[in-house]
Design an enzyme around this catalytic site. Structure first.
Site, PDB file in Angstrom:
ATOM      1  N   GLU A 119       0.830  -1.207   0.000  1.00 31.86           N
ATOM      2  CA  GLU A 119       0.000   0.000   0.000  1.00 31.86           C
ATOM      3  C   GLU A 119       0.864   1.257   0.000  1.00 31.86           C
ATOM      4  OE1 GLU A 119      -2.770  -0.432   3.238  1.00 31.86           O
ATOM      5  OE2 GLU A 119      -3.780  -2.161   2.308  1.00 31.86           O
ATOM      6  N   GLU A 266      -5.221  -9.126  -0.213  1.00 32.43           N
ATOM      7  CA  GLU A 266      -5.562  -9.187   1.211  1.00 32.43           C
ATOM      8  C   GLU A 266      -7.060  -8.982   1.394  1.00 32.43           C
ATOM      9  OE1 GLU A 266      -3.454  -6.516   3.785  1.00 32.43           O
ATOM     10  OE2 GLU A 266      -1.507  -6.927   2.849  1.00 32.43           O
TER      11      GLU A 266
END
Length: 494
Positions: A119, A266
């Site tokens: 991220e 995820e």
């Protein structure tokens, strides 16, 4: 024509057919912020026990990569956020990283992807300008090592890079045509890679201030009056997960990139939280994960891309109790470090027995109706004389307090005592054989070691000990004979 040759050729045809219909996979993330982390070999043993075929590492730990050698398990290795800047600034650093962490392990270790950072665009925005350069440097290093066709390069991103993900049809990245997101998509398109998305319905629900019902976040069926509909496309979204994936597809469409598939790197649901986290429960986590596995395993995509399956990695294997933050942040693991499940689950997503496993269990199907499960539970605890005391309030198998969990224990107890005299694992079509041990915490399911792999393929039967052969098996045999005959004809014509 020689019948043996015909059968042999037909077998090859059948193998080809089954190979081609293998669909989406469920993988798992392996974090290491665990105070009592098992050894790498123990972790791999646990992964194999649960028949997990894909794993994602957040780094390139040498012990794990060595332990995964010759397992056939597909591995995504990670470039840590701390490493991104150095690799982006130096092509030689990227080449050294690939040589050390990829080339030295393949082909024994089946590394198929490099996840560059975690991220980055939202967690370390100062590194954003160099992210795609780092990806390019790694890709060039893979080309130089002749590994670029085997190993893809991508970078997991949070859904937070889409400011307004609903309705999906109007979603767009918070970016300009010359932004890092655009460059990232251009790289993925040019290298035939895929977009790595971290999508968490748990946060979508808890941060949504009651806008969406929790059943929508948990994949539970919604009544027609509560179904979520995109007003522009009129697509019905049965889960927040699908809407998140579609929002990302539409965001890519807005930048004229429509051919890049999405892999969810995820997703998950915490099973324990603090006083201000009431939705982080064992029951919600078990519901989310099991519905997720069922959803991904049906091989379909979201409404805008129905033919593109959603390959998905669950977050995560073990609780990372050393992580900072709220209680929920430390409780996403689906297994304890001894390999037992936190809640009943089947990570393989399959109800059939495969391989040479000999220990089997009888559990309730994920898609069985609650009414039928209640009937099956009543029969098992009554006429079937199953030991149902442990699913009573205050006993080891009472929680999670739901009909599927209680039925699974009762079904298994009856089956393990009675299968040797002809009882089947069916319960009016609501039960199935599995090799995944459904035991969790102090709730222990007894397994049987004298069942053959064929039992997972048995047809439905009635409650109680009935003959394993019936009309369904005759139909199955008939279909197999038909396919073999057709294959023989094809071989003759060739």
């Amino acid at each position: 024509m020689n019948p043996d040759r015909c059968f042999g050729g037909s077998l090859l045809v059948l193998i080809g057919l089954f190979t081609n219909v293998l669909g989406a996979f469920i993988g798992i993330n392996i974090g290491t912020d665990v105070s009592s982390m098992p050894s790498a070999s123990e972790v791999v043993s646990i992964i194999k026990t649960h028949r997990i075929t894909h794993v994602r590492l957040y780094d390139a730990d040498s012990h794990m990569l060595k332990a995964l050698a010759d397992s056939g398990i597909e591995v995504t290795v990670g470039v840590t956020n701390e490493e991104v800047l150095g690799i982006g600034e130096s092509a030689s650093a990227a080449a050294a990283w690939v040589s050390k962490n990829v080339a030295s392990y393949v082909p024994s270790t089946n590394i198929t992807a490099i996840a560059v950072g975690s991220e980055v665009l939202t967690s370390i925005p100062h590194a954003a300008p160099i992210l795609v350069t780092a990806m390019n440097n790694l890709h060039k290093a893979l080309v130089a090592s002749n590994l670029n066709f085997q190993v893809k390069v991508s970078s997991p991103q949070s859904l937070d890079i889409i400011p307004e993900p609903f309705p999906p049809s109007t979603a767009a990245f918070n970016s300009s045509p010359n932004s890092t997101v655009y460059q990232l998509l251009q790289f993925l398109n040019n290298t035939n890679s895929y977009f790595m998305l971290n999508a968490y319905p748990y946060y979508g629900y808890t941060n949504g201030n009651g806008i969406f019902p929790i059943d929508y976040a948990l994949f539970k069926p919604l009544p027609s009056v509560k179904q979520i509909v995109d007003p522009n496309t009129l697509f019905h979204y049965n889960s927040m997960f699908d809407a998140m994936v579609d929002a990302t597809y539409y965001s890519m469409d807005a930048l004229n990139f429509s051919g890049i598939p999405i892999v969810v790197t995820e997703t998950g649901w915490p099973w324990q939280g603090g006083p201000n986290e009431p939705d982080a429960t064992v029951e919600n986590a078990g519901t989310f994960i099991n519905y997720l596995i069922r959803r991904v395993s049906n091989d379909s995509g979201p409404p805008s891309r129905p033919n593109i399956p959603i390959n998905t990695y669950i977050y995560e294997l073990f609780n990372e109790d050393k992580r900072r933050g709220p209680v929920s942040e430390k409780n996403w693991g689906v297994l304890y470090t001894n390999g037992t499940a936190v809640f009943p689950l089947s990570l393989s997503g399959s109800s059939q027995i495969m391989g040479n496993v000999t220990t089997v269990f009888c559990v309730a199907k994920d898609d069985a109706s609650e009414d039928k499960l209640q009937d099956g539970l009543n029969w098992a605890c009554g006429q079937g004389q199953a030991n149902c005391s442990v699913i009573q309030s205050g006993q080891p198998c009472y929680l999670p307090n739901n009909i599927k969990n209680h039925a699974s224990y009762a079904y298994n107890d009856y089956y393990q005592r009675m299968h040797t005299v002809g009882a089947t694992c069916d319960f009016d079509g609501t039960a199935t054989i599995t090799t995944n041990d459904p035991s969790y915490r102090s709730c222990i399911f007894t397994g049987s070691s004298n069942s053959s792999a064929r039992e997972g393929l048995l047809p439905p039967g009635a409650f109680g000990p009935v003959s394993p052969l019936g009309e369904s098996m005759k139909l199955l045999v008939s279909k197999v004979r038909y396919v073999i005959s057709a294959a023989c004809l094809l071989i003759i014509l060739l």
